[in-house]
Design a protein around this motif. Sequence first.
Motif, PDB file in Angstrom:
ATOM      1  N   VAL A  68      48.563 -42.949 -15.261  1.00 61.36           N
ATOM      2  CA  VAL A  68      48.732 -42.623 -13.841  1.00 61.36           C
ATOM      3  C   VAL A  68      47.503 -43.107 -13.074  1.00 61.36           C
ATOM      4  CG1 VAL A  68      48.951 -40.737 -12.163  1.00 61.36           C
ATOM      5  CG2 VAL A  68      50.199 -40.652 -14.341  1.00 61.36           C
ATOM      6  N   PRO A  69      47.661 -43.770 -11.934  1.00 63.06           N
ATOM      7  CA  PRO A  69      46.510 -44.232 -11.171  1.00 63.06           C
ATOM      8  C   PRO A  69      45.507 -43.117 -10.888  1.00 63.06           C
ATOM      9  CG  PRO A  69      48.504 -45.205 -10.282  1.00 63.06           C
ATOM     10  CD  PRO A  69      48.934 -44.200 -11.314  1.00 63.06           C
ATOM     11  N   PHE A  70      44.232 -43.395 -11.111  1.00 64.18           N
ATOM     12  CA  PHE A  70      43.157 -42.413 -10.973  1.00 64.18           C
ATOM     13  C   PHE A  70      43.448 -41.169 -11.840  1.00 64.18           C
ATOM     14  CE2 PHE A  70      42.788 -44.990  -7.168  1.00 64.18           C
ATOM     15  CZ  PHE A  70      41.420 -45.149  -7.009  1.00 64.18           C
ATOM     16  N   GLY A  71      44.149 -41.389 -12.951  1.00 70.43           N
ATOM     17  CA  GLY A  71      44.780 -40.287 -13.681  1.00 70.43           C
ATOM     18  C   GLY A  71      43.909 -39.411 -14.527  1.00 70.43           C
ATOM     19  N   GLU A  72      42.977 -38.721 -13.916  1.00 65.25           N
ATOM     20  CA  GLU A  72      42.198 -37.708 -14.623  1.00 65.25           C
ATOM     21  C   GLU A  72      43.148 -36.719 -15.298  1.00 65.25           C
ATOM     22  OE1 GLU A  72      39.778 -33.806 -14.508  1.00 65.25           O
ATOM     23  OE2 GLU A  72      41.466 -34.323 -13.212  1.00 65.25           O
ATOM     24  N   VAL A  73      42.892 -36.438 -16.578  1.00 61.85           N
ATOM     25  CA  VAL A  73      43.863 -35.733 -17.414  1.00 61.85           C
ATOM     26  C   VAL A  73      44.324 -34.418 -16.801  1.00 61.85           C
ATOM     27  CG1 VAL A  73      44.199 -34.565 -19.626  1.00 61.85           C
ATOM     28  CG2 VAL A  73      43.126 -36.821 -19.554  1.00 61.85           C
ATOM     29  N   ALA A  74      43.386 -33.555 -16.419  1.00 63.16           N
ATOM     30  CA  ALA A  74      43.767 -32.232 -15.919  1.00 63.16           C
ATOM     31  C   ALA A  74      44.614 -32.333 -14.656  1.00 63.16           C
ATOM     32  CB  ALA A  74      42.521 -31.393 -15.651  1.00 63.16           C
ATOM     33  N   SER A  75      44.289 -33.274 -13.783  1.00 65.84           N
ATOM     34  CA  SER A  75      45.051 -33.423 -12.541  1.00 65.84           C
ATOM     35  C   SER A  75      46.478 -33.860 -12.816  1.00 65.84           C
ATOM     36  CB  SER A  75      44.368 -34.437 -11.620  1.00 65.84           C
ATOM     37  OG  SER A  75      43.071 -34.017 -11.257  1.00 65.84           O
ATOM     38  N   GLY A 115      41.555 -33.916  -6.770  1.00 60.26           N
ATOM     39  CA  GLY A 115      41.037 -32.605  -6.367  1.00 60.26           C
ATOM     40  C   GLY A 115      41.138 -32.407  -4.869  1.00 60.26           C
ATOM     41  N   TRP A 116      40.839 -33.464  -4.116  1.00 58.98           N
ATOM     42  CA  TRP A 116      41.013 -33.389  -2.654  1.00 58.98           C
ATOM     43  C   TRP A 116      42.481 -33.202  -2.299  1.00 58.98           C
ATOM     44  CZ3 TRP A 116      43.854 -37.184   0.018  1.00 58.98           C
ATOM     45  CH2 TRP A 116      43.953 -36.964   1.398  1.00 58.98           C
ATOM     46  N   ALA A 117      43.359 -33.948  -2.967  1.00 55.83           N
ATOM     47  CA  ALA A 117      44.794 -33.833  -2.678  1.00 55.83           C
ATOM     48  C   ALA A 117      45.286 -32.408  -2.912  1.00 55.83           C
ATOM     49  CB  ALA A 117      45.583 -34.812  -3.551  1.00 55.83           C
ATOM     50  N   LYS A 118      44.848 -31.806  -4.002  1.00 56.64           N
ATOM     51  CA  LYS A 118      45.275 -30.435  -4.309  1.00 56.64           C
ATOM     52  C   LYS A 118      44.707 -29.446  -3.296  1.00 56.64           C
ATOM     53  CE  LYS A 118      45.132 -26.918  -7.940  1.00 56.64           C
ATOM     54  NZ  LYS A 118      44.667 -26.595  -9.323  1.00 56.64           N
ATOM     55  N   ALA A 119      43.435 -29.620  -2.939  1.00 54.12           N
ATOM     56  CA  ALA A 119      42.811 -28.698  -1.992  1.00 54.12           C
ATOM     57  C   ALA A 119      43.441 -28.790  -0.609  1.00 54.12           C
ATOM     58  CB  ALA A 119      41.311 -28.996  -1.900  1.00 54.12           C
ATOM     59  N   ARG A 120      43.809 -29.990  -0.186  1.00 57.83           N
ATOM     60  CA  ARG A 120      44.321 -30.178   1.158  1.00 57.83           C
ATOM     61  C   ARG A 120      45.826 -29.938   1.255  1.00 57.83           C
ATOM     62  NH1 ARG A 120      42.165 -29.390   5.528  1.00 57.83           N
ATOM     63  NH2 ARG A 120      40.376 -30.721   5.121  1.00 57.83           N
ATOM     64  N   TYR A 121      46.573 -30.305   0.197  1.00 59.63           N
ATOM     65  CA  TYR A 121      48.039 -30.257   0.267  1.00 59.63           C
ATOM     66  C   TYR A 121      48.668 -29.198  -0.626  1.00 59.63           C
ATOM     67  CZ  TYR A 121      47.838 -34.458   3.063  1.00 59.63           C
ATOM     68  OH  TYR A 121      47.584 -35.344   4.076  1.00 59.63           O
ATOM     69  N   GLU A 122      47.900 -28.626  -1.520  1.00 58.32           N
ATOM     70  CA  GLU A 122      48.300 -27.534  -2.412  1.00 58.32           C
ATOM     71  C   GLU A 122      49.293 -27.982  -3.490  1.00 58.32           C
ATOM     72  OE1 GLU A 122      49.662 -24.330   0.019  1.00 58.32           O
ATOM     73  OE2 GLU A 122      47.678 -23.987   0.903  1.00 58.32           O
ATOM     74  N   THR A 123      50.412 -28.553  -3.107  1.00 58.75           N
ATOM     75  CA  THR A 123      51.400 -28.981  -4.097  1.00 58.75           C
ATOM     76  C   THR A 123      51.495 -30.502  -4.119  1.00 58.75           C
ATOM     77  OG1 THR A 123      53.331 -29.030  -2.631  1.00 58.75           O
ATOM     78  CG2 THR A 123      52.733 -26.886  -3.592  1.00 58.75           C
ATOM     79  N   PRO A 124      51.825 -31.084  -5.272  1.00 61.00           N
ATOM     80  CA  PRO A 124      51.971 -32.542  -5.304  1.00 61.00           C
ATOM     81  C   PRO A 124      53.089 -33.039  -4.404  1.00 61.00           C
ATOM     82  CG  PRO A 124      52.655 -31.556  -7.402  1.00 61.00           C
ATOM     83  CD  PRO A 124      51.989 -30.480  -6.606  1.00 61.00           C
ATOM     84  N   GLU A 125      54.151 -32.274  -4.254  1.00 59.54           N
ATOM     85  CA  GLU A 125      55.259 -32.704  -3.406  1.00 59.54           C
ATOM     86  C   GLU A 125      54.802 -32.896  -1.966  1.00 59.54           C
ATOM     87  OE1 GLU A 125      56.730 -31.077  -7.067  1.00 59.54           O
ATOM     88  OE2 GLU A 125      55.410 -30.181  -5.555  1.00 59.54           O
TER      89      GLU A 125
END
Length: 243
Positions: A68-75, A115-125
């Motif tokens: 996955v692009p920029f695919g840090e495992v935990a994310s 991490g920014w995406a999760k903090a700002r948008y909460e869900t991946p959808e």
Amino acid sequence: MRLIEIHRQLTSELARLSFGPPVTHVYNPLEYARQPFERYLSTYGTLNAATVLLGMNPGPFGMAQTGVPFGEVASVRDWMGIEAPVQQPKSVHPKRPIKGFECPRSEVSGARLWGWAKARYETPERFFRQFFVLNYCPLVFLEESGRNRTPDKLPQRERLPLLTACDAALQASIEVLQPQRVIGVGLWAQKRAQLALADTKLPIGTVLHPSPASPKANRGWAERAEQDLIRAGCHVRGRPGTP
């Protein structure tokens, strides 16, 4: 799915290329990490995102491990909900083993972006309705020392066929995704997008790369990135001054 077809074709074309010293090993996660990569495309590449974020090429502890692009495992595993078997490259560098979702190291760039995406948008959808993330080049180039060599540092005779194949895949992907804009994650990705997509008339901007090698990124990447995105016309959820 058309995006999957495009990247399978890209994989076939790249398999015909060869690379010499100082590169000793070339990884293509679209081959050995095909399952998680294609799950990423089929799950999040159909949400009609207004903006495509375009990275350069995989990091050894991110997309090289998860596909996955920029695919840090935990994310990828814990936030996106993607986990699938990862095989092995044809030739493995002893200093850069592929452990897939068992990789114990975190890729800083990926941890910052997702991490920014999760903090700002909460869900991946919610995030993927606004943004979709691709890499321009899917290959990892490793030197004998284990050092990552970026595509822009390849000699011209090796670089030109690579760029031709990656340009075509990007053009086809953008035709499918139909975004309102493309944002290069870093200046090199922006330049490649400008050249490959010149005929589309799409706005093409840039956002600061989250690499730890960047002093600016180490001094509050998320805040700087949001400023870059807003300046490029992106809607950033919850930011003052945005709808």
